[in-house]
Write a protein that holds these residues in place. Structure first.
Motif, PDB file in Angstrom:
ATOM      1  N   PRO A   1      49.241  37.860  30.834  1.00  0.00           N
ATOM      2  CA  PRO A   1      49.801  38.338  32.144  1.00  0.00           C
ATOM      3  C   PRO A   1      51.343  39.161  31.612  1.00  0.00           C
ATOM      4  O   PRO A   1      52.119  38.614  30.696  1.00  0.00           O
ATOM      5  CB  PRO A   1      50.386  36.947  32.887  1.00  0.00           C
ATOM      6  CG  PRO A   1      49.364  36.101  32.513  1.00  0.00           C
ATOM      7  CD  PRO A   1      49.065  36.497  30.850  1.00  0.00           C
TER       8      PRO A   1
ATOM      9  N   TYR B   1      58.387  43.392  35.788  1.00  0.00           N
ATOM     10  CA  TYR B   1      56.996  43.058  36.478  1.00  0.00           C
ATOM     11  C   TYR B   1      56.901  43.436  37.752  1.00  0.00           C
ATOM     12  O   TYR B   1      55.759  44.227  38.168  1.00  0.00           O
ATOM     13  CB  TYR B   1      56.738  41.515  36.602  1.00  0.00           C
ATOM     14  CG  TYR B   1      55.709  40.992  37.137  1.00  0.00           C
ATOM     15  CD1 TYR B   1      54.198  41.287  36.555  1.00  0.00           C
ATOM     16  CD2 TYR B   1      55.547  40.413  38.469  1.00  0.00           C
ATOM     17  CE1 TYR B   1      53.137  40.703  37.056  1.00  0.00           C
ATOM     18  CE2 TYR B   1      54.229  39.895  39.082  1.00  0.00           C
ATOM     19  CZ  TYR B   1      53.077  40.188  38.391  1.00  0.00           C
ATOM     20  OH  TYR B   1      51.897  39.753  38.917  1.00  0.00           O
TER      21      TYR B   1
ATOM     22  N   GLU C   1      47.215  43.942  34.654  1.00  0.00           N
ATOM     23  CA  GLU C   1      47.275  42.602  34.035  1.00  0.00           C
ATOM     24  C   GLU C   1      48.083  42.625  32.854  1.00  0.00           C
ATOM     25  O   GLU C   1      48.140  43.735  32.048  1.00  0.00           O
ATOM     26  CB  GLU C   1      45.732  42.167  33.605  1.00  0.00           C
ATOM     27  CG  GLU C   1      44.916  42.019  34.885  1.00  0.00           C
ATOM     28  CD  GLU C   1      43.571  41.711  34.764  1.00  0.00           C
ATOM     29  OE1 GLU C   1      43.154  41.836  33.475  1.00  0.00           O
ATOM     30  OE2 GLU C   1      42.711  41.429  35.371  1.00  0.00           O
TER      31      GLU C   1
ATOM     32  N   GLU D   1      54.042  38.989  32.910  1.00  0.00           N
ATOM     33  CA  GLU D   1      55.392  38.399  32.964  1.00  0.00           C
ATOM     34  C   GLU D   1      55.514  37.361  31.820  1.00  0.00           C
ATOM     35  O   GLU D   1      56.655  36.846  31.435  1.00  0.00           O
ATOM     36  CB  GLU D   1      55.555  37.589  34.241  1.00  0.00           C
ATOM     37  CG  GLU D   1      54.226  36.566  34.541  1.00  0.00           C
ATOM     38  CD  GLU D   1      53.105  37.159  35.079  1.00  0.00           C
ATOM     39  OE1 GLU D   1      52.502  36.325  35.598  1.00  0.00           O
ATOM     40  OE2 GLU D   1      52.943  38.488  35.156  1.00  0.00           O
ATOM     41  N   SER D   2      54.328  37.246  31.017  1.00  0.00           N
ATOM     42  CA  SER D   2      54.698  36.209  29.889  1.00  0.00           C
ATOM     43  C   SER D   2      54.888  36.782  28.587  1.00  0.00           C
ATOM     44  O   SER D   2      55.062  36.291  27.461  1.00  0.00           O
ATOM     45  CB  SER D   2      53.322  35.514  29.710  1.00  0.00           C
ATOM     46  OG  SER D   2      52.091  36.390  29.210  1.00  0.00           O
TER      47      SER D   2
END
Length: 108
Positions: A14, A90, A108, A16-17
């Motif tokens: 993802p 994000y 994604e 955000e990771s």
């Protein structure tokens, strides 16, 4: 991480990771820009078009804040990066994808 692991993380994790250190390590590999990889030195005014072009093919990685060497099409080191917290970056990407693309898609 080796090249395959870095590619897999950037392709599958993802947004955000993904950490800045992941992008730096990936750029050290010096992978040439291609059909599934696009380097952008800053926020492109047409990011929705870039996202859409990837969505209409096999997908890929867009690295914003990474300048490309014109002759080699490889990342220019050290990378410039972009300002902002990962959560706001994000959210910007998600807003562009949902507001600028129809039907909306979720990167994604």
């Amino acid at each position: 991480m080796n090249e395959a692991e870095l590619c897999s993380k950037l392709n599958n994790a993802p947004i955000e990771s993904i950490e800045a250190s992941d992008v730096v390590e990936f750029c050290k590999i010096q992978r040439e820009e291609g059909i599934d990889l696009d380097y952008k030195s800053d926020w492109p005014s047409d990011l929705e078009k870039v996202i859409c072009s990837f969505a209409n093919t096999q997908g890929g990685i867009i690295l914003i804040g990474v300048q490309e060497e014109e002759k080699t099409r490889k990342p220019k080191l050290p990378i410039k990066g972009i300002q902002g917290e990962s959560s706001s970056i994000y959210q910007q990407v998600m807003n562009i994808a949902s507001d600028g693309i129809y039907p909306p898609l979720q990167p994604e």
